[in-house]
Write an enzyme that holds these catalytic residues in place. Structure first.
Site, mmCIF file in Angstrom:
data_model
loop_
_atom_site.group_PDB
_atom_site.id
_atom_site.type_symbol
_atom_site.label_atom_id
_atom_site.label_comp_id
_atom_site.label_asym_id
_atom_site.label_seq_id
_atom_site.Cartn_x
_atom_site.Cartn_y
_atom_site.Cartn_z
ATOM 1 N N ILE A 82 0.805 -1.222 0.134
ATOM 2 C CA ILE A 82 -0.054 -0.042 -0.169
ATOM 3 C C ILE A 82 0.665 1.258 -0.064
ATOM 4 O O ILE A 82 1.684 1.340 0.763
ATOM 5 C CB ILE A 82 -0.856 -0.027 1.161
ATOM 6 C CG1 ILE A 82 -1.785 -1.311 1.177
ATOM 7 C CG2 ILE A 82 -1.813 1.373 1.273
ATOM 8 C CD1 ILE A 82 -2.685 -1.568 0.296
ATOM 9 N N LYS A 83 0.491 2.102 -0.952
ATOM 10 C CA LYS A 83 1.525 3.328 -1.078
ATOM 11 C C LYS A 83 0.670 4.296 -0.445
ATOM 12 O O LYS A 83 -0.487 4.838 -0.715
ATOM 13 C CB LYS A 83 1.661 3.716 -2.554
ATOM 14 C CG LYS A 83 3.189 4.280 -3.178
ATOM 15 C CD LYS A 83 3.082 4.316 -4.355
ATOM 16 C CE LYS A 83 4.247 4.858 -4.950
ATOM 17 N NZ LYS A 83 4.287 5.135 -6.279
#
Ligand code: E4P
Length: 217
Positions: A82-83
């Site tokens: 997850i960015k």
């Protein structure tokens, strides 16, 4: 140094994956837009092509909505990373996700202090954008050196993921500094193989080989 492909183009990812040279993929909302594909669908397809981390970016700006988006994105595949943006809400989200065993890439880093915060938030990767840093009159590679020094001082495990890579010299400098990962557009990764003397050497060897009249097979 690990190589990630900075793209959401499936054909490019397949071709690079077949070379065995890439260890993961990074995407962002602009790259998803460029691909013209549905975000969830294309991310799922990418996760099936590469075994390593595939960064998928949240677009919410508040922690609660970021968590909801991350919840959906991390269900896509085990290798989704997850960015989150380098904001206080992004860092809070980073801590919550990494405490829960999810990989997190903290993106849009432009200072060593920001990188220090990301490491304290338990980030798996920190993404300093060297190209955009250079474009704005700063020294992108100095930023990488500073982050390397700080992370080594305190033995932070957060990996330095050099992003916004524009050319071969960025790759070389990142490797010399000891960055853990670099992410670059496929064209830059492919271009690393080129050298005029390699081409010239192959030409000369082939010419002489043909003169022998032999064949290996
Ligand atoms: C990193 O994860 C980003 O997707 C990327 O490297 C941004 O690069 P750009 O500055 O060329 O858009």
């Amino acid at each position: 140094m690990k190589f990630f492909a900075d793209t959401a183009d499936i054909a490019d990812i397949r071709e690079l994956a077949e070379t065995g040279l890439i260890d993961g993929v990074t995407t962002n909302p602009s790259l998803i837009h460029k691909s013209g594909r549905d975000f969830i669908e294309v991310t799922k397809e990418i996760c099936g092509i590469v075994d390593g981390p595939v960064s998928a970016e949240v677009v919410a700006l508040d922690h609660e909505t970021m968590m909801k988006e991350a919840e959906k994105l991390r269900k896509i595949a085990d290798n989704v990373c997850i960015k989150v943006p380098l904001t206080l809400d992004g860092l809070k989200t980073c801590r919550a996700l990494t405490d829960d065993g999810t990989m997190v890439n903290v993106t849009l880093c432009f200072s060593a202090n920001q990188a220090l915060l990301a490491a304290k938030a338990g980030a798996t990767f920190i993404s300093p954008f060297v190209g955009r840093h250079d474009d704005n009159g700063f020294d992108g590679m100095q930023l990488i050196e500073d982050i390397r020094l700080i992370y080594d001082n305190y033995a932070f495990e957060t990996e330095i993921l050099v992003a916004s890579v524009r050319h071969a010299t960025h790759v070389l400098q990142a490797a010399k500094i000891g960055a853990d990962v670099m992410t670059a557009p496929p064209k830059v990764i492919r271009g690393l193989v080129n050298h005029v003397l390699t081409d010239k050497g192959i030409g000369g060897f082939l010419k002489d080989w043909q003169s022998t009249g032999q064949s290996i097979l």
